[in-house]
Design a protein around this motif. Structure first.
Motif, mmCIF file in Angstrom:
data_model
loop_
_atom_site.group_PDB
_atom_site.id
_atom_site.type_symbol
_atom_site.label_atom_id
_atom_site.label_comp_id
_atom_site.label_asym_id
_atom_site.label_seq_id
_atom_site.Cartn_x
_atom_site.Cartn_y
_atom_site.Cartn_z
ATOM 1 N N ARG A 59 -1.246 -1.898 6.646
ATOM 2 C CA ARG A 59 -2.013 -1.290 5.614
ATOM 3 C C ARG A 59 -3.716 -1.718 5.768
ATOM 4 O O ARG A 59 -4.319 -0.991 5.673
ATOM 5 N N SER A 60 -3.643 -2.949 5.917
ATOM 6 C CA SER A 60 -5.142 -3.501 6.178
ATOM 7 C C SER A 60 -5.769 -3.585 7.465
ATOM 8 O O SER A 60 -7.048 -3.875 7.693
ATOM 9 N N THR A 61 -4.952 -3.178 8.549
ATOM 10 C CA THR A 61 -5.487 -3.023 9.792
ATOM 11 C C THR A 61 -5.424 -1.552 10.301
ATOM 12 O O THR A 61 -6.604 -0.970 10.178
ATOM 13 N N GLY A 110 0.828 -1.087 0.065
ATOM 14 C CA GLY A 110 0.111 -0.140 0.102
ATOM 15 C C GLY A 110 0.689 1.328 0.002
ATOM 16 O O GLY A 110 0.466 2.332 0.381
ATOM 17 N N LYS A 142 -5.846 4.772 0.806
ATOM 18 C CA LYS A 142 -5.569 4.678 -0.429
ATOM 19 C C LYS A 142 -4.132 5.059 -0.880
ATOM 20 O O LYS A 142 -3.345 5.797 -0.194
ATOM 21 N N ARG A 179 2.009 -4.701 4.875
ATOM 22 C CA ARG A 179 0.733 -5.316 4.252
ATOM 23 C C ARG A 179 -0.556 -5.317 5.291
ATOM 24 O O ARG A 179 -1.390 -5.014 5.387
ATOM 25 N N LEU A 180 0.262 -6.132 6.531
ATOM 26 C CA LEU A 180 -0.647 -6.069 7.733
ATOM 27 C C LEU A 180 -1.033 -4.756 8.217
ATOM 28 O O LEU A 180 -2.168 -4.559 8.570
ATOM 29 N N ARG A 238 -5.180 1.918 7.454
ATOM 30 C CA ARG A 238 -5.924 1.767 6.035
ATOM 31 C C ARG A 238 -6.238 3.008 5.261
ATOM 32 O O ARG A 238 -6.192 4.081 5.842
#
Length: 712
Positions: A466-468, A380, A473, A463-464, A471
């Motif tokens: 960015r997804s938690t 991200g 764009k 990645r972890l 968050r």
């Protein structure tokens, strides 16, 4: 810019921080023709419309410090974009010199620039240079002195004309400011009017502070003028003024640039066909990084051996000169063993920083960011975040500071959180020591695998996060790929030395203090109850062998002497080990051992890791002090390596320890930088917690998994 600065100042530079911020400040000094010049290297900017902290620092210095001369470095091969800043500088009441750098690249591309015409059109001196070859430096020094002595008329008449309506608004606002400003504003009044019409946040704050009670009236008048212009043109004034600047620049370009029709080969583009190729680019980049670490280890091993021998001689000499006692122990086991165990890795650090300087000065660093853009999208982020991450291989602190160039706050925090997974140069001595001791000829590949593991973990954790918790764009990414340049050896050496000085300072400061502290904790209390009387046993051994040695002859006599010395050394080592175990640091290590035992690290290793929170370099010096009791190594290895092998450490536990060092809690300086850049202790404490937990987990999987597969 850095090349021109280095050409002018050489090594006569002082590096610090700008007041109130952690942006690096470089000052250099030069004496020429009877003048003493102080040259300040401002952070790079393309415009005086400031957004990032570096741009604000650069603009404020020009406006508030009022230097005698401002030198604007322009890229000859991309003059149109570079002239935007030049037109803005021309609006200030300051003496300016335009330096047209990379003249050779412009010539190769068939671009001819009429410097005299450009000087006439903009009413400023123009000097041509080729920075990486040192050409034009003397002419630039003469131009600086000449500009300082000249009596330039202000304001300049040759500046951007913004059109009838905008010029009318600028003039009316200028007159209003003059009439309503009881205190003199620190900037050129016309320039203030222009920036207020552009809705510049920093200038508005300055007017509010400086213009007394009339500040709000000036801002209200500026707002009304902006509104009138927006209504008239149906466009924001800053957009209109930017268009007029580029129109002015386009006119200058037509007058001063002539392109000849001869065909030329764009060398940079040809090289990029290979180095940024979709299929070949990434493998080539990985190869360059692998080669860098191989070179760091293999080439560095020779001077490392020389310094190690020198430190051994220094310790031996000191122990012979200084009488036995606490002072001798402090000097030999504390200072020389501690600092010396880190100092021997200075050649490796120098080689690593030299390689990074080569990447930067050739222009390949920007390509690395471009190549990694797709990889960065996996977490991200975009390629721009890769520059701070790559800087993290040198030192995490400036890498974290470099995240200021990222516009998105979430991108900035995410990049800051994963930068400590990029293995900084301070951890390199630990890798070299352990890999060199347990992996021999494969040490370079093992170290490369540690760095690769850091990158994989950075992608995974990014990645972890960015997804938690972060968050958002991904921001769009546009980055200039500068032309490839042949780096100057002088510039490379200056960059290498600038970074390595920090390492040397640490050896004289924090590492020395850390080593002495560890020595004190491992030496005291001096009177401890040992399990047996080692001195009596050594005396009995000596007496027993004395009679046998005196009766023996030839080879048997030499064999008995060697046997006696070996057994006595074993007793001495056992005594030293027990004394350290019962010292203050031994008690601390024993308390920590249940935590570190599952990952194959003994109590001495756990204390060394704990000391690494102050600075990672101290890990090696702490090991040098704590393992000194087992320093009777065999002839083909140095003392500390021999001690590590005899301590019970294995290939597997050494690798687990290297992974722990890679991942766990950043040093104090890095934690402070995280707190400063995020303006929150929350993220600093989060970084400490998650990195240490992750380090233990990864080391546990490696050590216990390796044991399960019979690799111990």
């Amino acid at each position: 810019k850095s090349t021109i600065f280095n050409n002018l100042t050489g090594t006569r530079q002082k590096v610090g921080n700008w007041p109130g911020v952690t942006v690096e400040k470089k000052e250099g000094h030069l004496t020429a023709d009877g003048y003493h010049l102080t040259i300040v290297d401002l952070p790079g900017t393309y415009s005086l419309t400031a957004y990032s902290l570096e741009e604000i620092v650069a603009r404020n210095f020009i406006l508030e410090e009022k230097p005698d001369v401002v030198i604007d470095i322009l890229d000859c091969s991309n003059l149109e974009r570079n002239l935007y800043l030049a037109t803005q500088l021309n609006e200030l009441d300051t003496k300016v010199i335009f330096v047209l750098n990379m003249a050779d690249i412009a010539e190769e591309r068939g671009i001819e620039i009429d410097g005299d015409k450009l000087s006439e059109l903009l009413d400023v001196p123009v000097v041509f240079t080729v920075g990486n070859k040192g050409k034009g430096t003397r002419e630039l020094i003469k131009a600086i002195i000449s500009a300082t002595e000249s009596h330039t008329e202000f304001p300049r008449t040759r500046r951007v004309y913004y059109g009838r309506e905008i010029e009318k608004a600028i003039n009316e606002l200028t007159e209003f400011i003059k009439a309503n400003n009881s205190k003199k504003l620190p900037y050129n009044i016309r320039w203030i009017a222009i920036k207020l019409l552009e809705d510049d946040r920093i200038v508005k704050e300055q007017v509010r502070k400086t213009a007394d009670s009339q500040g709000e009236a000036i801002l209200k008048q500026a707002y009304l003028k902006r509104k009138n212009l927006r209504d008239f043109f149906n466009e924001d004034p800053e957009i209109l003024m930017t268009d007029h600047r580029y129109g002015f620049i386009a006119g200058i370009i037509k007058e001063v640039i002539r392109r000849n029709s001869k065909s030329h080969v764009d060398v940079s583009r040809q090289i990029d066909l290979v180095l940024t190729n979709r299929l070949l680019g990434l493998p080539i980049f990985v190869f360059f990084i692998w080669a860098m670490f191989q070179l760091t280890f293999s080439l560095g091993s020779y001077p490392v051996g020389w310094i190690d021998a020198g430190m051994g001689w220094l310790g031996q000499t000191a122990s012979e000169i200084i009488p036995d006692g606490p002072l001798a122990d402090l000097i030999v086991d504390g200072v020389i063993a501690g600092v010396g165990s880190v100092a021997i890795f200075m050649p490796n650090i120098l080689i690593l920083f030299f390689c990074i300087a080569v990447f930067e000065d050739t222009g390949y660093m920007a390509r690395a960011a471009f190549l990694m853009d797709k990889v960065m999208h996996l977490i991200g982020l975009h390629g721009k975040s890769f520059i701070p991450l790559l800087m993290g291989f040198g030192c995490n602190v400036p890498a974290i500071m470099a995240t200021r160039t990222l516009e998105s706050e979430k991108d900035r925090i995410l990049t800051i959180l994963i930068i400590p997974l990029m293995s900084c140069s301070a951890r390199l001595p630990v890798y070299i020591l352990l890999a060199g001791t347990f992996f021999g000829a494969s040490a370079g590949n093992v170290i490369f695998s540690i760095y690769a593991l850091g990158i994989v973990l950075a992608v995974t954790m990014g990645r972890l996060f960015r997804s938690t918790i972060l968050r958002g764009k991904t921001a769009p990414f546009v980055m200039e790929l500068p032309p490839y340049r042949t780096p100057m050896l002088k510039g490379l050496l200056i960059h290498m030395w600038d970074r390595s000085k920090v390492f040397l300072r640490k050896m004289g400061g924090i590492i020395l203090i850390g080593s002495v502290t560890v020595w004190f904790l491992s030496t005291f209390p001096r009177q401890v109850q040992l399990s047996k009387d080692y001195d009596s046993e050594i005396a009995a051994l000596t007496a027993e062998y004395s009679s046998r040695i005196s009766a023996a002859r030839g080879d048997l006599r030499q064999k008995l002497i060697a046997e006696r010395d070996r057994i006595a050394s074993a007793f001495e080592g056992e005594k030293a080990r027990e004394k350290v175990e019962k010292s203050y640091i031994g008690r601390l290590g024993k308390a920590l051992s249940p935590v570190f035992a599952p990952i194959g690290i003994d109590w001495r290793g756990s204390v060394a890791l704990l000391s690494g929170f102050v600075a990672k370099e101290i890990v090696v010096s702490t090991m040098g002090v704590l393992y000194a009791g087992e320093a009777e190594a065999d002839e083909e290895s140095n003392a500390l390596k021999g001690a590590l092998k005899k301590s019970g450490m294995t290939h597997l536990s050494a690798y687990a320890m290297m992974t722990f060092v890679l991942i766990y809690v950043p040093c104090i300086a890095t934690v402070a930088a995280i707190k400063h850049e995020t303006n929150s202790w929350k993220w600093a404490l989060f970084s400490i917690t998650y990195s240490t937990a992750l380090a233990w987990l990864v080391a546990f999987v490696i050590y216990q998994g390796g044991k399960a597969f019979g690799l111990a």
